[in-house]
Design an enzyme around this catalytic site. Sequence first.
Site, PDB file in Angstrom:
ATOM      1  N   ASN A 118       5.967  -1.943   0.927  1.00 43.71           N
ATOM      2  CA  ASN A 118       5.537  -0.390   0.442  1.00 43.71           C
ATOM      3  C   ASN A 118       6.335   0.311   1.372  1.00 43.71           C
ATOM      4  OD1 ASN A 118       4.726   2.652   0.301  1.00 43.71           O
ATOM      5  ND2 ASN A 118       2.333   2.019  -0.339  1.00 43.71           N
ATOM      6  N   ASP A 120       6.911   3.656   0.615  1.00 42.59           N
ATOM      7  CA  ASP A 120       6.691   5.631   0.760  1.00 42.59           C
ATOM      8  C   ASP A 120       7.059   5.916   1.436  1.00 42.59           C
ATOM      9  OD1 ASP A 120       5.134   4.410  -1.531  1.00 42.59           O
ATOM     10  OD2 ASP A 120       3.048   5.323  -0.955  1.00 42.59           O
ATOM     11  N   HIS A 121       6.916   5.489   2.756  1.00 41.39           N
ATOM     12  CA  HIS A 121       7.874   6.029   3.970  1.00 41.39           C
ATOM     13  C   HIS A 121       9.381   6.288   4.528  1.00 41.39           C
ATOM     14  CE1 HIS A 121       3.213   7.496   4.760  1.00 41.39           C
ATOM     15  NE2 HIS A 121       2.821   5.966   4.864  1.00 41.39           N
ATOM     16  N   ARG A 158      14.485  15.770   5.145  1.00 41.56           N
ATOM     17  CA  ARG A 158      15.482  16.397   4.927  1.00 41.56           C
ATOM     18  C   ARG A 158      15.581  17.514   3.417  1.00 41.56           C
ATOM     19  NH1 ARG A 158      18.842  17.205   9.595  1.00 41.56           N
ATOM     20  NH2 ARG A 158      17.748  17.623  10.870  1.00 41.56           N
ATOM     21  N   HIS A 163       4.061   4.562  -4.311  1.00 41.59           N
ATOM     22  CA  HIS A 163       2.384   5.727  -5.111  1.00 41.59           C
ATOM     23  C   HIS A 163       3.218   7.060  -5.214  1.00 41.59           C
ATOM     24  CE1 HIS A 163      -1.629   7.176  -3.244  1.00 41.59           C
ATOM     25  NE2 HIS A 163      -1.365   7.962  -4.733  1.00 41.59           N
ATOM     26  N   ARG A 170       2.448  10.295  -5.803  1.00 42.73           N
ATOM     27  CA  ARG A 170       0.928  11.074  -5.500  1.00 42.73           C
ATOM     28  C   ARG A 170       1.316  12.026  -6.561  1.00 42.73           C
ATOM     29  NH1 ARG A 170      -1.244   9.651  -0.182  1.00 42.73           N
ATOM     30  NH2 ARG A 170      -2.774  11.491  -1.077  1.00 42.73           N
ATOM     31  N   ARG A 205       4.897  13.956  -2.566  1.00 38.53           N
ATOM     32  CA  ARG A 205       5.182  14.252  -1.062  1.00 38.53           C
ATOM     33  C   ARG A 205       6.292  13.370  -0.552  1.00 38.53           C
ATOM     34  NH1 ARG A 205      -0.324  12.658   2.088  1.00 38.53           N
ATOM     35  NH2 ARG A 205      -1.172  14.172   0.528  1.00 38.53           N
ATOM     36  N   HIS A 206       6.206  12.254  -1.194  1.00 40.61           N
ATOM     37  CA  HIS A 206       7.542  11.159  -0.866  1.00 40.61           C
ATOM     38  C   HIS A 206       7.891  11.173  -2.288  1.00 40.61           C
ATOM     39  CE1 HIS A 206       4.372   8.516  -1.205  1.00 40.61           C
ATOM     40  NE2 HIS A 206       3.610   9.052  -0.199  1.00 40.61           N
ATOM     41  N   GLU A 256       1.526   2.647  -7.247  1.00 41.63           N
ATOM     42  CA  GLU A 256      -0.182   2.999  -6.736  1.00 41.63           C
ATOM     43  C   GLU A 256      -0.035   4.370  -7.159  1.00 41.63           C
ATOM     44  OE1 GLU A 256      -1.046   2.906  -2.583  1.00 41.63           O
ATOM     45  OE2 GLU A 256      -1.029   0.958  -2.373  1.00 41.63           O
ATOM     46  N   THR A 264      -3.249   9.990   3.775  1.00 41.50           N
ATOM     47  CA  THR A 264      -3.065   8.780   3.289  1.00 41.50           C
ATOM     48  C   THR A 264      -4.183   7.406   2.410  1.00 41.50           C
ATOM     49  OG1 THR A 264      -2.612   6.028   3.666  1.00 41.50           O
ATOM     50  CG2 THR A 264      -3.143   7.123   5.635  1.00 41.50           C
ATOM     51  N   THR A 265      -3.692   7.255   1.834  1.00 40.40           N
ATOM     52  CA  THR A 265      -5.316   6.878   0.798  1.00 40.40           C
ATOM     53  C   THR A 265      -6.676   6.363   1.824  1.00 40.40           C
ATOM     54  OG1 THR A 265      -3.215   5.669  -0.509  1.00 40.40           O
ATOM     55  CG2 THR A 265      -6.029   5.565  -0.914  1.00 40.40           C
ATOM     56  N   GLU A 274      -8.041  -4.903  -4.814  1.00 38.51           N
ATOM     57  CA  GLU A 274      -6.872  -4.662  -3.276  1.00 38.51           C
ATOM     58  C   GLU A 274      -8.413  -4.694  -2.554  1.00 38.51           C
ATOM     59  OE1 GLU A 274      -2.982  -3.093  -2.692  1.00 38.51           O
ATOM     60  OE2 GLU A 274      -4.218  -1.994  -1.296  1.00 38.51           O
ATOM     61  N   HIS A 298      -3.853  -1.928   3.377  1.00 37.50           N
ATOM     62  CA  HIS A 298      -4.449  -0.536   4.264  1.00 37.50           C
ATOM     63  C   HIS A 298      -4.430  -0.894   5.569  1.00 37.50           C
ATOM     64  CE1 HIS A 298      -5.129   3.606   5.325  1.00 37.50           C
ATOM     65  NE2 HIS A 298      -4.476   3.971   4.151  1.00 37.50           N
ATOM     66  N   GLY A 299      -3.389  -0.091   6.397  1.00 38.44           N
ATOM     67  CA  GLY A 299      -2.999   0.136   7.784  1.00 38.44           C
ATOM     68  C   GLY A 299      -2.948  -1.495   8.765  1.00 38.44           C
ATOM     69  N   GLY A 339       2.683  -1.151   3.627  1.00 39.93           N
ATOM     70  CA  GLY A 339       3.833  -0.305   4.561  1.00 39.93           C
ATOM     71  C   GLY A 339       4.576   0.173   5.848  1.00 39.93           C
ATOM     72  N   HIS A 340       3.051   1.059   6.465  1.00 35.81           N
ATOM     73  CA  HIS A 340       3.669   1.556   7.297  1.00 35.81           C
ATOM     74  C   HIS A 340       4.286   1.075   8.393  1.00 35.81           C
ATOM     75  CE1 HIS A 340       3.028   4.781  11.143  1.00 35.81           C
ATOM     76  NE2 HIS A 340       3.794   5.681  10.211  1.00 35.81           N
TER      77      HIS A 340
END
Length: 241
Positions: free
Chosen positions: A7, A9-10, A18, A43, A45, A49-50, A70, A100-101, A151, A190-191, A212-213
């Site tokens: 993922n 996204d980040h 920026r 994702h 959203r 936001r990203h 997503e 996050t979700t 998932e 997730h996580g 992702g993260h």
Amino acid sequence: MAKLAVNVDHVATLREARRINEPDPVTAAALAELAGAEGIVVHLREDRRHIKERDVYILRKTVKTNLNLEMAAAEEIIKIALDVKPDISTLVPERREELTTEGGLDVAGQQEKIAEVVKRLQDGGIKVSLFIDPDPHQIKAAKEVGADMIELHTGRYADARGEEQERELARLLEAVKYAHEMGLVVKAGHGLNYVNIHPLAKVKEIYEFSIGHSIVARAVLVGFERAVREMVEILRLYERG
Ligand code: PXP
């Protein structure tokens, strides 16, 4: 070996810090694929936001593995999905104020609505995955609404410690078994990070992990390809015929 979907996204979160054009999640996706990722997840959203439309449309052209979008089951986003045609749409719950979700989609509580969205996306040639808690009621409902895959939300397992984590792991393992026996393709995410992935990587019924993260966080320090490769190498430790 379970597949790894990354993922990105980040990467876009950093770009939006920026509001300029770097770093580009499209470039990160290409590097992830070169390093062994077998899917790219973004994702889109409702608050953008990203990830932006621009990212999704370009990724549709550049991703060589599977593009997994997503999304909330919201009309505006459904229309975009039907236009972009990702390989997979993952329906997730979405609240504007969340970081996050936060929880799985309540499929059992809105079965008719979800069934209709699943069918619209499938009629558009998109496979549908539902992001749900490791709860037998939700798994049964996911099967009933015709999802191609699920998932399982691993967030509670990832956040727990000690005995509580063992309990969350057991709950996940039961859910994996139940869903697999029902004929659903089972993914998890997730996580998840380079430490807590190990007990799950052993589970042969899990088809793919969506991460992702932790990968983006490591990538900032060691580079994107290396961060993805190191996760692929962990999954390879548990290669399962
Ligand atoms: N799977 C789903 C459905 C998600 O919403 C997210 C977070 O965007 C992830 C996986 C990845 O979670 P993390 O960024 O914690 O690895």
